[in-house]
Structures are given as structure tokens and as C-alpha cells.
Design a protein around this motif. Structure first.
Motif, PDB file in Angstrom:
ATOM      1  N   ALA A  51     -36.547 -10.291 -43.185  1.00  0.00           N
ATOM      2  CA  ALA A  51     -35.661  -9.183 -42.809  1.00  0.00           C
ATOM      3  C   ALA A  51     -36.043  -8.558 -41.483  1.00  0.00           C
ATOM      4  CB  ALA A  51     -35.667  -8.126 -43.913  1.00  0.00           C
ATOM      5  N   ASP A  52     -37.338  -8.592 -41.149  1.00  0.00           N
ATOM      6  CA  ASP A  52     -37.796  -7.920 -39.928  1.00  0.00           C
ATOM      7  C   ASP A  52     -37.867  -8.857 -38.720  1.00  0.00           C
ATOM      8  OD1 ASP A  52     -39.828  -9.494 -40.827  1.00  0.00           O
ATOM      9  OD2 ASP A  52     -41.395  -7.971 -40.617  1.00  0.00           O
ATOM     10  N   MET A  53     -37.317 -10.053 -38.835  1.00  0.00           N
ATOM     11  CA  MET A  53     -37.397 -11.023 -37.747  1.00  0.00           C
ATOM     12  C   MET A  53     -36.502 -10.626 -36.579  1.00  0.00           C
ATOM     13  SD  MET A  53     -38.865 -13.775 -36.776  1.00  0.00           S
ATOM     14  CE  MET A  53     -39.536 -14.551 -38.245  1.00  0.00           C
ATOM     15  N   THR A  54     -37.036 -10.745 -35.369  1.00  0.00           N
ATOM     16  CA  THR A  54     -36.230 -10.465 -34.178  1.00  0.00           C
ATOM     17  C   THR A  54     -36.121 -11.734 -33.344  1.00  0.00           C
ATOM     18  OG1 THR A  54     -38.195  -9.749 -32.983  1.00  0.00           O
ATOM     19  CG2 THR A  54     -36.889  -8.038 -34.069  1.00  0.00           C
ATOM     20  N   ASN A  55     -35.085 -11.812 -32.519  1.00  0.00           N
ATOM     21  CA  ASN A  55     -34.883 -12.990 -31.684  1.00  0.00           C
ATOM     22  C   ASN A  55     -35.730 -12.923 -30.417  1.00  0.00           C
ATOM     23  OD1 ASN A  55     -33.116 -14.143 -33.467  1.00  0.00           O
ATOM     24  ND2 ASN A  55     -31.277 -13.569 -32.344  1.00  0.00           N
ATOM     25  N   PRO A  56     -36.072 -14.085 -29.851  1.00  0.00           N
ATOM     26  CA  PRO A  56     -36.866 -14.112 -28.614  1.00  0.00           C
ATOM     27  C   PRO A  56     -36.037 -13.680 -27.410  1.00  0.00           C
ATOM     28  CG  PRO A  56     -36.125 -16.318 -29.181  1.00  0.00           C
ATOM     29  CD  PRO A  56     -35.728 -15.430 -30.328  1.00  0.00           C
ATOM     30  N   THR A  57     -36.738 -13.284 -26.355  1.00  0.00           N
ATOM     31  CA  THR A  57     -36.073 -12.987 -25.081  1.00  0.00           C
ATOM     32  C   THR A  57     -35.782 -14.312 -24.374  1.00  0.00           C
ATOM     33  OG1 THR A  57     -38.127 -12.919 -23.831  1.00  0.00           O
ATOM     34  CG2 THR A  57     -37.412 -10.855 -24.886  1.00  0.00           C
ATOM     35  N   PRO A  58     -34.856 -14.305 -23.408  1.00  0.00           N
ATOM     36  CA  PRO A  58     -34.613 -15.532 -22.622  1.00  0.00           C
ATOM     37  C   PRO A  58     -35.887 -16.042 -21.955  1.00  0.00           C
ATOM     38  CG  PRO A  58     -32.863 -13.940 -22.242  1.00  0.00           C
ATOM     39  CD  PRO A  58     -33.907 -13.234 -23.058  1.00  0.00           C
ATOM     40  N   GLU A  59     -36.752 -15.135 -21.525  1.00  0.00           N
ATOM     41  CA  GLU A  59     -38.010 -15.550 -20.890  1.00  0.00           C
ATOM     42  C   GLU A  59     -38.915 -16.271 -21.881  1.00  0.00           C
ATOM     43  OE1 GLU A  59     -36.696 -12.448 -20.638  1.00  0.00           O
ATOM     44  OE2 GLU A  59     -35.943 -12.753 -18.597  1.00  0.00           O
ATOM     45  N   GLU A  60     -38.961 -15.784 -23.104  1.00  0.00           N
ATOM     46  CA  GLU A  60     -39.785 -16.443 -24.126  1.00  0.00           C
ATOM     47  C   GLU A  60     -39.241 -17.831 -24.452  1.00  0.00           C
ATOM     48  OE1 GLU A  60     -41.602 -12.777 -26.768  1.00  0.00           O
ATOM     49  OE2 GLU A  60     -39.475 -13.267 -27.033  1.00  0.00           O
ATOM     50  N   VAL A  61     -37.917 -17.959 -24.498  1.00  0.00           N
ATOM     51  CA  VAL A  61     -37.305 -19.268 -24.770  1.00  0.00           C
ATOM     52  C   VAL A  61     -37.667 -20.248 -23.662  1.00  0.00           C
ATOM     53  CG1 VAL A  61     -35.116 -20.501 -25.007  1.00  0.00           C
ATOM     54  CG2 VAL A  61     -35.420 -18.277 -26.119  1.00  0.00           C
ATOM     55  N   GLN A  62     -37.590 -19.788 -22.422  1.00  0.00           N
ATOM     56  CA  GLN A  62     -37.899 -20.655 -21.284  1.00  0.00           C
ATOM     57  C   GLN A  62     -39.377 -21.036 -21.270  1.00  0.00           C
ATOM     58  OE1 GLN A  62     -35.727 -22.075 -19.394  1.00  0.00           O
ATOM     59  NE2 GLN A  62     -37.232 -23.116 -18.093  1.00  0.00           N
ATOM     60  N   THR A  63     -40.245 -20.077 -21.545  1.00  0.00           N
ATOM     61  CA  THR A  63     -41.687 -20.356 -21.569  1.00  0.00           C
ATOM     62  C   THR A  63     -42.022 -21.375 -22.654  1.00  0.00           C
ATOM     63  OG1 THR A  63     -42.192 -18.145 -20.742  1.00  0.00           O
ATOM     64  CG2 THR A  63     -43.972 -19.302 -21.892  1.00  0.00           C
ATOM     65  N   ASN A  64     -41.342 -21.256 -23.804  1.00  0.00           N
ATOM     66  CA  ASN A  64     -41.578 -22.196 -24.897  1.00  0.00           C
ATOM     67  C   ASN A  64     -41.155 -23.608 -24.485  1.00  0.00           C
ATOM     68  OD1 ASN A  64     -42.332 -22.751 -27.669  1.00  0.00           O
ATOM     69  ND2 ASN A  64     -40.145 -22.910 -28.154  1.00  0.00           N
ATOM     70  N   LYS A  65     -40.025 -23.726 -23.804  1.00  0.00           N
ATOM     71  CA  LYS A  65     -39.577 -25.041 -23.327  1.00  0.00           C
ATOM     72  C   LYS A  65     -40.579 -25.647 -22.354  1.00  0.00           C
ATOM     73  CE  LYS A  65     -34.588 -24.291 -23.748  1.00  0.00           C
ATOM     74  NZ  LYS A  65     -33.322 -24.089 -23.016  1.00  0.00           N
TER      75      LYS A  65
END
Ligand code: SF4
Ligand code: SF4
Length: 116
Positions: A95-109
Motif C-alpha cells: 500500500a505504501d509503494m511509490t513510483n520511481p522518478t524518471p531519473e531513477e528509471v534512467q539510472t537503473n537502465k
């Protein structure tokens, strides 16, 4: 055909995808085989009906149709297939999950050598 969850899901597991899959074929592995990861989810290719619902739902952009899996993640097609006939659950999104920021998505890639 089927769809594949790639390494981009690793340690993210925000579990948005299971909420939209109409056939509940996205799983968390619960067995003891070290070759099957527990820190990412996997799609059973035999059960997937190719509906595409999970792809736009994944905030980490980790899911691809098999024919479109980037080269760097090709091994993940076989990895997903390993979940067939294994001990597994369909996890719920916390229930407390939040989505990543665009920067976090890019860093993960970039961590996996993948940038689209
Ligand atoms: S493509 Fe559809 S059936 Fe296949 S894993 Fe995604 S949501 Fe489930
Ligand atoms: S929505 Fe994407 S990152 Fe989240 S658990 Fe599903 S495949 Fe993994």
C-alpha cells in the motif's frame, strides 16, 4: 510469443504489474533453486495471453514482448520460462509503494548497460 520481465525489475519489485494482469501469470519465486531469482518477478510464458496490459503499468519500463527484448536482456527470456511449474505466488502491491522518478528509471537502465 509471450512477454518477458527483464533485469530492470531487479530489487524494484513495486508490483504494479500483477495488479493488471488478467490471467495472474506474473509470479514471485518461492523455491530454493539459486538459479531462479527472488528479487524480481517472472512471467510464465505458457500462461501469458500477450495482452500487453503490464507493459505500460511497469514504472521501471522492465517488461517487453519477447521479440522486442533488448539484446542485453535476451537471457531473461529463458529466465522467465524457469518459473513454469515452480513454487510461486502472485504478490500484492504494498500500500505504501511509490513510483520511481524518471531519473531513477534512467539510472537503473544505465546500471544494466541499457539506454533507449
Ligand atoms: S502481457 Fe498480459 S497476460 Fe502477459 S504478463 Fe502481461 S498482463 Fe499478463
Ligand atoms: S511493475 Fe515492473 S518493476 Fe514492478 S514488479 Fe512488475 S515488472 Fe517489476
Amino acid at each position: 510469443m509471450a512477454f518477458t520481465i527483464t533485469q530492470l525489475c531487479t530489487d524494484c519489485k513495486d508490483i504494479s504489474c500483477t495488479q493488471v494482469c488478467p490471467v495472474d501469470c506474473i509470479y514471485e519465486y518461492t523455491g530454493d533453486d539459486p538459479s531462479i531469482p527472488k528479487n524480481m518477478l517472472l512471467i510464465d510464458p505458457d500462461e501469458c495471453i500477450d495482452c500487453n496490459a503490464c507493459v505500460p503499468e511497469c514504472p521501471w519500463e522492465a517488461i517487453f514482448e519477447n521479440e522486442e527484448v533488448p539484446d542485453v536482456f535476451k537471457d531473461d527470456i529463458e529466465l522467465n520460462a524457469k518459473i513454469m511449474d515452480q513454487p510461486r505466488i502472485v504478490p500484492e502491491r504494498p500500500a505504501d509503494m511509490t513510483n520511481p522518478t524518471p531519473e531513477e528509471v534512467q539510472t537503473n537502465k544505465e546500471k544494466y548497460g541499457y539506454a533507449d
